[in-house]
Design a protein around this motif. Structure first.
Motif, PDB file in Angstrom:
ATOM      1  N   LEU A   1       1.154  -3.967   8.714  1.00  0.00           N
ATOM      2  CA  LEU A   1       1.154  -4.021   7.254  1.00  0.00           C
ATOM      3  C   LEU A   1       2.285  -4.886   6.732  1.00  0.00           C
ATOM      4  O   LEU A   1       2.185  -5.498   5.666  1.00  0.00           O
ATOM      5  N   CYS A   2       3.361  -4.951   7.507  1.00  0.00           N
ATOM      6  CA  CYS A   2       4.476  -5.816   7.154  1.00  0.00           C
ATOM      7  C   CYS A   2       4.008  -7.278   7.202  1.00  0.00           C
ATOM      8  O   CYS A   2       4.254  -8.064   6.287  1.00  0.00           O
TER       9      CYS A   2
ATOM     10  N   LEU B   1       0.999  -8.293   6.898  1.00  0.00           N
ATOM     11  CA  LEU B   1       0.053  -8.502   5.803  1.00  0.00           C
ATOM     12  C   LEU B   1       0.776  -8.862   4.514  1.00  0.00           C
ATOM     13  O   LEU B   1       0.410  -9.794   3.811  1.00  0.00           O
ATOM     14  N   ARG B   2       1.854  -8.138   4.249  1.00  0.00           N
ATOM     15  CA  ARG B   2       2.594  -8.426   3.024  1.00  0.00           C
ATOM     16  C   ARG B   2       3.157  -9.841   3.061  1.00  0.00           C
ATOM     17  O   ARG B   2       3.090 -10.583   2.084  1.00  0.00           O
TER      18      ARG B   2
ATOM     19  N   LYS C   1       0.496 -12.313   2.430  1.00  0.00           N
ATOM     20  CA  LYS C   1       0.095 -12.404   1.031  1.00  0.00           C
ATOM     21  C   LYS C   1       1.086 -13.232   0.227  1.00  0.00           C
ATOM     22  O   LYS C   1       0.692 -13.985  -0.651  1.00  0.00           O
TER      23      LYS C   1
ATOM     24  N   PHE D   1      -8.761  -5.726  -0.651  1.00  0.00           N
ATOM     25  CA  PHE D   1      -8.368  -4.677   0.287  1.00  0.00           C
ATOM     26  C   PHE D   1      -8.281  -3.406  -0.530  1.00  0.00           C
ATOM     27  O   PHE D   1      -8.327  -3.425  -1.745  1.00  0.00           O
TER      28      PHE D   1
ATOM     29  N   LEU E   1       2.211   1.504   3.138  1.00  0.00           N
ATOM     30  CA  LEU E   1       3.162   0.412   3.296  1.00  0.00           C
ATOM     31  C   LEU E   1       2.546  -0.835   2.689  1.00  0.00           C
ATOM     32  O   LEU E   1       1.414  -1.193   3.011  1.00  0.00           O
ATOM     33  N   GLY E   2       3.331  -1.480   1.814  1.00  0.00           N
ATOM     34  CA  GLY E   2       2.809  -2.664   1.150  1.00  0.00           C
ATOM     35  C   GLY E   2       1.543  -2.357   0.373  1.00  0.00           C
ATOM     36  O   GLY E   2       0.718  -3.224   0.156  1.00  0.00           O
TER      37      GLY E   2
ATOM     38  N   GLU F   1      -0.895  -0.434   1.318  1.00  0.00           N
ATOM     39  CA  GLU F   1      -2.037  -0.104   2.170  1.00  0.00           C
ATOM     40  C   GLU F   1      -1.748   1.190   2.928  1.00  0.00           C
ATOM     41  O   GLU F   1      -0.604   1.447   3.306  1.00  0.00           O
TER      42      GLU F   1
ATOM     43  N   GLN G   1      -1.017   3.334   5.769  1.00  0.00           N
ATOM     44  CA  GLN G   1      -0.482   3.037   7.084  1.00  0.00           C
ATOM     45  C   GLN G   1      -0.860   4.137   8.073  1.00  0.00           C
ATOM     46  O   GLN G   1      -1.229   3.875   9.206  1.00  0.00           O
TER      47      GLN G   1
END
Lengths: 965, 150
Positions: free
Chosen positions: A170-171, A173-174, A177, B2, B122-123, B125, B127
């Motif tokens: 997810l890191c 992904l950020r 983006k 998403f 996280l961010g 989304e 997690q």
């Protein structure tokens, strides 16, 4: 569970928070905070080195104060110090502070990045997660620069702990983006896809968000994810409710993951592999079946989670738009929800049905729910639900139910919430026009609209009703009669006065036979409204009056008297005064013949897209209406805009009236579009042969014509592009809509929109003559490398109708995909027969590389840093050239924005200069581009410099842009 | 495209912000304006109204738990119901951690509320959606701090 006060209880913090809560007034609170801030400042500045605990406590207090809404301008350094503490809680508070109070001080960023780097390499999973959370929370470009290459490695390394993998996914992904250009695809990408198979459901849940985002940008590279996602979904859907243990939520197995899987599949077309597709359809059917099963729990969480999956599955079914059976089942399911007692479900069903309405497979099924939806519009207590109902009525409207829907919307409008009135008005106006079978209904509807919600009727709406009345002689008498009646109301809306003035001025004669609406009665009625109106309306009325003098000579004396009075002829408003003076003079000196010529009936307006639709789109934001609009094209079949039944007499009238000056400046927007130079039908073909822009094609067509091939469709080679094709292309570099080409026969209008590497272009071919075009064909050829058969640009379209009636307009939609960067524009060849002669012309379609720009905002520091990075000589292209157009700042800015880049302020030290940044999105890669334009007003020269990560792009952009300024 | 939130806000019936988490870069001023406008909009809504609303170009999903409103902003194509359950799962996590959570717990232990949120989302989304796993991570951290601070 751990008691909360354990371990890290910061008593000082708790006391402070209590104090704040006990403050009786805002002033007291501020006083207490200022006292605390002073205390913390002195502690931080003091000689005595603070221990870790105190530092943590004060940093935490600062954070609390910040979150209360106060500004904090210190403490960052202390927070950064905490990052390198070996005590977990201190580190954790340090990271929290950094994440919440992001700071752009570069020295601090360097220190923060160092601390993160240490934690990432610590191999302590808890520390690694903290560091990853911080990157994901801040997500700045600086962090992307520092870590974008490191994180993929952590993500796919074999020995990374599951929890770290989740954070890393997810890191990343950020970072992707915020700075897609910095996250480079590589060997890791294929391994990321396989995380969909991971045993740990948490890893799959986190990774799939990343995969979805990456798939959208690079669908080919990730397409193996489709079959993986289907099999994962199938396993979840078919699992018993307890199989997935803690990933089961209120008896629903893995609802979040299921939704994400269904969302991922929406990035792709239906699977080509039959087995995969079969499995997926089975899943979707199971999901629909489960919706009918009795609930396993009465808790709302159970039904919400279950229905979340259901709605996502329906979205996928709609996205595929290829399984009629599933679409109809989806529609029936939503139909049940329309009457559900849960407001949330009713809302979502209305919303989801809107998209179903635009599928040809389910449009009819949606229509069966019309009564329920109308009822919702009337009875729902929540405005947001009513709004959805109105949207759905709009979406399900077609010729069969238009009258009912428009009537319901009109009656709703009387009590509608102010917040949605304007949109409702636009929608009613569009539907009334689109589905008008008889135009008296259309006129009634619009006049009702003005009566009910006059304040919300924008100019576009009343302009349009006038355009239509002018163009349709069968409705003019009715319009005059109806508007005359509407004006009888003691208080009628100013918009009604405008429409009334215009229509009676043009067609008042059609009702003058009735003594109840004799010329003088008409005039007196209009003039009774005059004094209550604003200046623009009064100006319009004055024009109506002078038209009256022409229509009804018996009113001349009365009207001249009105014009002559001081309040007109000496009006302090220049426009009104001028009109009064000129009209008075005109009516006194001009002979009846001259008057009749000058004040002749308005010529028909060219048929074209309604400006109302454009307005609705603007209101809704780009993209929002595109679905319905596409549908319009499918179903509409050119009712009003096509104007298929415009006889030659109308065209001839248009031609003879073309040069008539319009006395009314109020409809300037419309008037300027009045047809000029439509050739009279009788001589058309001759003139065309002489003047045809298709130049080289004409003679060869003539040869063809005499030969035995004359009845066959045009089959010769496309003509070479017109000599002015480049010039036409250049007009569209900085804009997307307009008239691309026009000659005596044909007008080609363009509307286009682009998103990332995709574009959609609407071409409107208008037959300007009164004679049918036969064998009308168009072909688009894309630029590419002929020898290697590699396409640079992919343009897809369907053939157009082979017959274009005189005066009609047909439309063609092109779907464009930019595969890689390109220089040559696609060619559009058009062939048709006009009176037996073959017309053959080739144009360049205005698809230029800059259309695929995504603007990138960046700071001055970043800009120049990147500028320096792009320093290889071939990456730069520069041109110095003379200004061809105005050097006005606003004009330049508009052009640069039209180009598609971000225009960056306060970047260039010289404020006269313009700098822009953007990323060109192609399917194969992204090209970062920086632009600098330095005007020299004195010399009327520019220097244009481009630096792009790909040299061919720099060169092409430079060529294109040098023509623009 | 998403299932991700743009930001999450917790606020009281009196309109006081209790927690704010931003997943998109916005200036401090913009954040303040957004929270102020949104809090007002939501507080003005009646109890039986639906939990979703269109707001600017975002979709807002919210739910009230006792004295606190939980509110998530998601993008237009995002799934409203699953977002509603994101909120609920977060409430469950807080509840389990604090033991019948109430507004005061979140006020006095705001940093914990943030840590739990980071483990869960996280961010923007999801997690880790397993309640057990999220709490395990938090517990481990709590344990770590005891060892360290001794």
């Amino acid at each position: 569970m751990p008691a909360v006060s354990k371990g890290d209880g910061m008593r000082g913090l708790a006391v402070f928070i209590s104090d704040i809560r006990n403050c009786k007034s805002k002033e007291a609170e501020i006083k207490r905070i200022n006292k605390e801030l002073a205390n913390i400042r002195s502690k931080f500045k003091g000689d005595k080195a603070l221990d870790g605990y105190s530092k943590k406590k004060y940093v935490c207090k600062l954070l609390f104060i910040f979150l209360l809404g106060h500004d904090i301008d210190f403490g960052h350094m202390e927070a950064v110090n905490l990052l390198s503490s070996n005590k977990y809680t201190e580190k954790q508070i340090g990271y929290l502070f950094i994440s919440v109070l992001v700071n752009s001080n570069s020295e601090l960023i360097r220190l923060i990045n160092n601390a993160i780097k240490n934690d990432l390499s610590s191999r302590n999973p808890t520390f690694m997660c903290l560091a990853l959370h911080c990157i994901a929370n801040v997500g700045s470009r600086e962090m992307a620069e520092a870590f974008a290459s490191e994180i993929p490695r952590i993500l796919v390394a074999g020995d990374t702990m599951d929890s770290v993998k989740q954070s890393a996914a997810l890191c990343l992904l950020r970072l992707y983006k915020t700075s897609p250009d910095l996250v480079l695809m590589g060997e890791w990408t294929s391994r990321v896809v396989h995380l969909l198979n991971d045993q740990h459901m948490g890893v799959v849940t986190a990774a799939i968000s990343l995969i979805t985002c990456l798939s959208q940008k690079n669908p080919d590279e990730f397409k193996t994810c489709v079959s993986l996602a289907v099999s994962r979904l199938s396993r979840i859907v078919s699992s018993a409710s307890t199989d997935l243990q803690d990933y089961t939520y209120y008896f629903v197995p893995a609802p979040w993951l299921s939704c994400k899987l269904l969302r991922l599949l929406q990035c792709y077309p239906p699977p080509e592999d039959g087995a995969v597709k079969g499995r997926l359809v089975e899943c979707l059917e199971t999901i629909l079946n489960k919706a009918q099963e009795p609930p396993k729990s009465k808790k709302v969480q159970h039904s919400n989670a279950k229905n979340a999956i259901l709605f996502e599955a329906i979205s996928l079914i709609i996205h595929y738009d290829s399984e009629p059976n599933l679409l109809v089942r989806a529609c029936n399911q939503l139909g049940q929800f329309l009457q559900h007692r849960e407001t949330n479900l009713r809302y979502l069903a209305l919303e989801s049905m809107c998209t179903l309405a635009s599928s040809e497979f389910s449009h009819e099924a949606v229509k069966t729910h019309i009564e329920t939806v109308i009822n919702a519009l009337k009875t729902e207590r929540d405005v947001s639900v009513r709004q959805r109902a109105a949207d759905l009525l709009y979406a399900m409207c077609d010729r069969s139910n238009a009258k009912q829907i428009v009537a319901e919307m009109l009656s709703y409008l009387e009590t509608a919430d102010y917040s949605i009135r304007e949109e409702m008005v636009l929608k009613v106006a569009i539907l009334a026009e689109k589905y008008a079978v008889d135009y008296s209904w259309y006129v009634d509807t619009i006049l009702n609209l003005i009566r009910i919600a006059g304040d919300y009727v924008s100019e576009e709406v009343w302009y349009r009703v006038i355009q239509i009345v002018i163009n349709r002689d069968d409705v003019q008498g009715y319009a005059a009669k109806t508007v005359f009646e509407a004006l009888q109301a003691p208080a009628c809306h100013e918009n009604m006065v405008k429409v009334g003035g215009y229509i009676l001025g043009e067609f008042g004669n059609l009702i003058a036979g009735d003594p109840r609406s004799s010329p003088l009665v008409q005039f007196n009625l209009l003039h009774s409204k005059f004094h209550l109106c604003s200046v623009p309306t009064r100006a319009l009325l004055l024009s109506a009056y002078i038209k009256f003098i022409n229509l009804f000579p018996e009113t001349k004396a009365t009207i001249q008297e009105v014009l002559r009075c001081d309040s007109q002829i000496r009006n302090s408003d220049v426009e009104l005064q001028q009109r009064a003076v000129e009209y008075l003079k005109l009516s006194s000196i001009a002979s009846t013949d001259v008057l009749a010529t000058v004040l002749e009936e308005m010529p028909p307006f060219p048929e074209r897209e309604s400006s109302i639709l454009a307005k609705l789109k603007k209101k809704k934001g780009p993209g929002a209406v595109s679905v319905t609009e596409l549908e319009d094209n499918k179903r509409e079949g050119g009712e009003l805009n096509g104007g298929g039944d415009r006889g030659p007499d109308t065209a001839a009238m248009a031609a003879s009236n073309a040069s008539t000056p319009s006395p009314s400046a109020d409809l300037l927007g419309i008037r300027s579009a009045a047809p000029v130079g439509a050739p009279p039908a009788s001589t058309g073909s001759l003139l065309v042969d002489v003047f045809s822009e298709a130049g080289p094609a004409a003679p060869s067509a003539a040869v063809n014509d005499d030969g035995f091939l004359s009845s066959a469709p045009p089959s010769e080679d496309p003509a070479p592009p017109l000599s002015e094709a480049d010039e036409l292309l250049n007009k569209f570099v900085c804009k997307n809509n307009g008239v691309l080409f026009e000659n005596q026969l044909l007008q080609i209008g363009i509307k286009s929109e682009y998103r990332q590497n995709l574009g959609r272009m609407y071409l409107f071919y208008g037959n300007k003559t009164s004679v049918q075009f036969a064998s009308f064909t168009t072909t688009v050829s894309c630029p590419g490398d002929l020898q290697s058969h590699i396409l640079f640009l992919n343009v897809q379209t369907k053939p157009v109708e082979p017959l274009v009636e005189g005066g009609a307009q047909i439309q063609q939609v092109l779907n464009i995909e930019c595969l890689t960067d390109f220089s040559d524009a696609p060619l559009l060849n058009i062939k048709f027969r006009y009176g037996g002669a073959l017309q053959n012309l080739t144009l360049k379609l205005p698809v230029t590389i800059n259309k695929f720009f995504q603007p990138t905002e960046m700071s001055s520091h970043d800009f120049f840093q990147r500028w320096k990075q792009l320093s290889q000589p071939q990456q730069e292209a520069q041109k110095i050239f003379k200004a061809n157009h105005s050097m006005d700042t606003e004009v330049l800015k508009a052009k640069l924005l039209g180009l598609g880049t971000a225009l960056l302020d306060n970047v260039d030290p010289n404020p006269e200069n313009y700098v822009c940044a953007g990323v060109i999105q192609t399917k194969s890669q992204q090209v970062g581009c920086l632009l600098r334009l330095e005007p020299n007003a004195q010399a009327q020269m520019y220097r244009l410099t481009l630096r792009c990560s790909k040299d061919s792009v720099s060169r092409r952009l430079c060529e294109l842009l040098a023509q623009q300024f | 495209m998403f299932i991700s939130s743009q930001f999450m806000l917790l606020f009281s019936r009196q309109g006081k912000l209790r927690l704010q988490k931003w997943y998109v870069p916005l200036s401090d001023k913009e954040r303040k304006k957004i929270s102020r406008d949104l809090v007002q909009t939501i507080l003005a809504r009646k109890p039986k109204m639906c939990s979703f609303l269109e707001w600017r170009d975002l979709k807002i999903v919210y739910k009230r738990y006792a004295s606190l409103y939980f509110c998530c902003a998601v993008e237009d194509q995002d799934n409203e119901l699953i977002t509603l359950e994101i909120i609920h799962r977060y409430v469950e996590l807080l509840d389990k951690y604090f033991g019948s959570v109430c507004e005061l717990d979140i006020i006095f232990n705001f940093e914990k509320a943030y840590f739990i949120l980071d483990e869960f989302l996280l961010g923007g989304e999801a997690q880790e959606t397993s309640k057990k796993n999220v709490l395990k991570a938090i517990e481990q951290a709590d344990l770590l701090q005891e060892v360290c601070s001794d």
